[in-house]
Design an enzyme around this catalytic site. Structure first.
Site, PDB file in Angstrom:
ATOM      1  N   ASN A 101       0.844  -1.196   0.000  1.00 34.75           N
ATOM      2  CA  ASN A 101       0.000   0.000   0.000  1.00 34.75           C
ATOM      3  C   ASN A 101       0.882   1.250   0.000  1.00 34.75           C
ATOM      4  OD1 ASN A 101       0.591  -0.920   2.628  1.00 34.75           O
ATOM      5  ND2 ASN A 101      -1.120   0.171   3.552  1.00 34.75           N
ATOM      6  N   GLU A 103       0.378   5.232   0.615  1.00 35.35           N
ATOM      7  CA  GLU A 103      -0.547   6.278   1.062  1.00 35.35           C
ATOM      8  C   GLU A 103      -0.064   7.652   0.619  1.00 35.35           C
ATOM      9  OE1 GLU A 103      -1.106   5.489   5.255  1.00 35.35           O
ATOM     10  OE2 GLU A 103      -2.323   3.713   4.788  1.00 35.35           O
ATOM     11  N   ASN A 104      -0.909   8.657   0.867  1.00 34.51           N
ATOM     12  CA  ASN A 104      -0.617  10.006   0.400  1.00 34.51           C
ATOM     13  C   ASN A 104      -1.187  11.011   1.398  1.00 34.51           C
ATOM     14  OD1 ASN A 104      -1.269  12.543  -1.430  1.00 34.51           O
ATOM     15  ND2 ASN A 104       0.196  11.269  -2.539  1.00 34.51           N
ATOM     16  N   ALA A 105      -0.531  12.170   1.505  1.00 31.99           N
ATOM     17  CA  ALA A 105      -1.025  13.218   2.398  1.00 31.99           C
ATOM     18  C   ALA A 105      -2.445  13.635   2.005  1.00 31.99           C
ATOM     19  CB  ALA A 105      -0.076  14.418   2.352  1.00 31.99           C
ATOM     20  N   CYS A 106      -2.747  13.552   0.748  1.00 32.96           N
ATOM     21  CA  CYS A 106      -4.122  13.712   0.275  1.00 32.96           C
ATOM     22  C   CYS A 106      -4.739  12.315   0.344  1.00 32.96           C
ATOM     23  CB  CYS A 106      -4.126  14.255  -1.159  1.00 32.96           C
ATOM     24  SG  CYS A 106      -5.776  14.402  -1.826  1.00 32.96           S
ATOM     25  N   CYS A 112      -4.086   0.639  -2.436  1.00 28.36           N
ATOM     26  CA  CYS A 112      -3.913  -0.602  -1.681  1.00 28.36           C
ATOM     27  C   CYS A 112      -2.812  -1.473  -2.302  1.00 28.36           C
ATOM     28  CB  CYS A 112      -5.204  -1.407  -1.693  1.00 28.36           C
ATOM     29  SG  CYS A 112      -6.552  -0.677  -0.770  1.00 28.36           S
ATOM     30  N   GLU A 114      -2.942  -4.620  -3.074  1.00 23.44           N
ATOM     31  CA  GLU A 114      -3.444  -5.506  -4.125  1.00 23.44           C
ATOM     32  C   GLU A 114      -3.453  -4.798  -5.474  1.00 23.44           C
ATOM     33  OE1 GLU A 114      -4.698  -4.862  -1.166  1.00 23.44           O
ATOM     34  OE2 GLU A 114      -5.852  -6.529  -0.353  1.00 23.44           O
ATOM     35  N   CYS A 145     -10.206  -4.973   0.148  1.00 25.37           N
ATOM     36  CA  CYS A 145     -11.346  -4.050   0.190  1.00 25.37           C
ATOM     37  C   CYS A 145     -12.211  -4.244  -1.057  1.00 25.37           C
ATOM     38  CB  CYS A 145     -10.859  -2.609   0.309  1.00 25.37           C
ATOM     39  SG  CYS A 145     -10.202  -1.934  -1.230  1.00 25.37           S
TER      40      CYS A 145
HETATM   41  N1  THU Z   1      -5.155  -1.740   2.649  1.00 31.13           N
HETATM   42  C1  THU Z   1      -4.575  -2.513   1.674  1.00 31.13           C
HETATM   43  O1  THU Z   1      -3.558  -2.145   1.079  1.00 31.13           O
HETATM   44  N2  THU Z   1      -5.156  -3.702   1.398  1.00 31.13           N
HETATM   45  C2  THU Z   1      -6.205  -4.240   2.064  1.00 31.13           C
HETATM   46  O2  THU Z   1      -6.584  -5.365   1.799  1.00 31.13           O
HETATM   47  C3  THU Z   1      -6.864  -3.469   3.120  1.00 31.13           C
HETATM   48  C4  THU Z   1      -6.359  -2.105   3.339  1.00 31.13           C
HETATM   49  C5  THU Z   1      -4.487  -0.485   2.991  1.00 31.13           C
HETATM   50  C6  THU Z   1      -5.166   0.752   2.562  1.00 31.13           C
HETATM   51  C7  THU Z   1      -4.583   1.751   3.559  1.00 31.13           C
HETATM   52  O3  THU Z   1      -3.314   2.177   3.097  1.00 31.13           O
HETATM   53  C8  THU Z   1      -4.389   0.939   4.807  1.00 31.13           C
HETATM   54  O4  THU Z   1      -4.367  -0.417   4.389  1.00 31.13           O
HETATM   55  C9  THU Z   1      -5.461   1.125   5.847  1.00 31.13           C
HETATM   56  O5  THU Z   1      -6.710   0.958   5.304  1.00 31.13           O
END
Ligand code: THU
Length: 191
Positions: A101, A103-106, A112, A114, A145
């Site tokens: 995964n 992530e970003n400040a926005c 994710c 996957e 998700c």
């Molecule tokens: N996340 C995933 O990368 N995969 C999943 O199956 C569930 C959630 C990430 C998204 C976010 O960066 C962090 O987990 C919390 O939700």
């Protein structure tokens, strides 16, 4: 503190297969630690061991897929959620693409694990997939998700998802079990 409160509200029975009750028909397995060593971006050549999901159970190839998703988790960029996730995607040709995964400040721009793995594979010319393994630090089986399930579904519904726990156990489900009655590319032809 918050974790403690959550535990009290939602006590989880030991041992490890607590999530199985929510997943009828799931198969369970365990992978040993450190079975195979591999580089982070190792591409695994096709071999008979990959043939079909039944052939994967207990195989070295599956061990590698499981290991690669755990390795990918270590690359997670998740300063906001502190919830690292790793995924390893097995193509029909036997290659493995991993993802974490990002992530970003926005916040809404985060991706994710996957989808990272799928986008890496697609952008390298692979569109046919056999299995994906997913790892997190969560004490329960990690599940993809809804958005990721839909992105996976674009590339078929009959591939295996290995949903792991840090203790080495996993359950395996077909994508169509996680996303029943799904909408896909074929449906666009029905208009
Ligand atoms: N996340 C995933 O990368 N995969 C999943 O199956 C569930 C959630 C990430 C998204 C976010 O960066 C962090 O987990 C919390 O939700």
């Amino acid at each position: 503190m918050r974790k403690q409160a959550q535990k009290e509200l939602n006590p989880r029975p030991d041992p490890d297969t607590s999530g199985l009750g929510m997943m009828p028909g799931a198969r369970v397995g365990r992978y040993p630690d450190g079975v195979l060593q591999s580089g982070k971006y190792l591409t695994t050549p096709a071999s008979p061991g990959w043939a079909g999901s039944a052939g994967m159970e207990g195989s070295e190839c599956l061990q590698l897929l499981l290991q690669r998703c755990r390795e990918a988790k270590d690359c997670a960029y998740c300063p906001y959620s502190r919830f690292p996730v790793g995924a390893a995607l097995l193509t029909a040709g036997g290659e493995i693409f991993s993802g974490c995964n990002v992530e970003n400040a926005c916040h809404s721009m985060g991706v994710c694990a996957e989808r990272t793995a799928i986008l890496k594979a697609i952008s390298e010319g692979h569109t046919s997939f056999r299995a994906m393994a997913i790892a997190s630090d969560m004490s329960d089986f990690i599940v993809p998700c809804g958005a990721c399930r839909q992105v996976m579904r674009e590339f078929g519904t009959d591939w295996d998802l290995y949903l792991t726990k840090p203790d080495g156990t996993y359950i395996v489900k077909k994508l169509h079990e996680l996303l029943p009655l799904s909408f896909g590319p074929e449906d666009l032809q029905k208009a």
